[in-house]
Scaffold this motif. Structure first.
Motif, PDB file in Angstrom:
ATOM      1  N   ALA A  23      11.857 -19.160   9.775  1.00 39.01           N
ATOM      2  CA  ALA A  23      11.001 -18.661   8.706  1.00 39.01           C
ATOM      3  C   ALA A  23       9.640 -19.331   8.768  1.00 39.01           C
ATOM      4  O   ALA A  23       9.551 -20.568   8.831  1.00 39.01           O
ATOM      5  N   LYS A  75       9.604 -10.953   5.264  1.00 39.57           N
ATOM      6  CA  LYS A  75      10.036 -12.335   5.018  1.00 39.57           C
ATOM      7  C   LYS A  75       9.412 -13.313   6.004  1.00 39.57           C
ATOM      8  O   LYS A  75       9.733 -14.503   5.974  1.00 39.57           O
ATOM      9  N   THR A  77      10.059 -13.777   9.040  1.00 45.82           N
ATOM     10  CA  THR A  77      11.215 -14.417   9.666  1.00 45.82           C
ATOM     11  C   THR A  77      11.591 -13.715  10.964  1.00 45.82           C
ATOM     12  O   THR A  77      11.565 -12.479  11.028  1.00 45.82           O
TER      13      THR A  77
END
Length: 120
Positions: A23, A75, A77
């Motif tokens: 992340a 996100k 990610t």
């Protein structure tokens, strides 16, 4: 300030699976390519695979057909699904991102790494 944090490493038996996550957080304007690299003891860091902002992937020959990279742009990610793991996949796995922290600043960032050990 930008941070990349990996998770999901561990010990797995040969033939098993693991899923790594990375992340990105902090001051992020936009993210271009993201990727995974690995470094085994006594060896140089090598490319595992990359994924573009549009989802185009590229893999090292040694992991093709076994590893899959994906990303969730909402996100910030990137994921690495590793299947059919072999002892030679044992390494510290690092996340990488090419991103802008603001309109004028583009740079390459690295995570701190997560250990993957494949052993019976």
């Amino acid at each position: 300030q930008v941070q990349l944090v990996e998770s999901g490493g561990g010990l797995v038996q040969p033939g098993g699976s693991l899923r790594l996550s990375c992340a990105a957080s902090g001051s992020i304007f936009s993210i271009y390519a993201m990727g995974w690299y690995r470094q085994a003891p006594g060896k140089q860091r090598e490319l595992v695979g990359t994924i573009s902002s549009g989802g185009r992937t590229n893999y090292a020959d040694s992991v093709k057909g076994r590893f899959t990279i994906s990303r969730d742009n909402a996100k910030n990610t990137v994921y690495l699904q590793m299947n059919s793991l072999k002892p030679e996949d044992t390494a510290v796995y690092y996340c990488n991102a090419d991103l802008r922290s603001d309109y004028f600043s583009r740079a390459n960032y690295w995570g701190g790494g997560t250990q993957v050990t494949v052993s019976s």
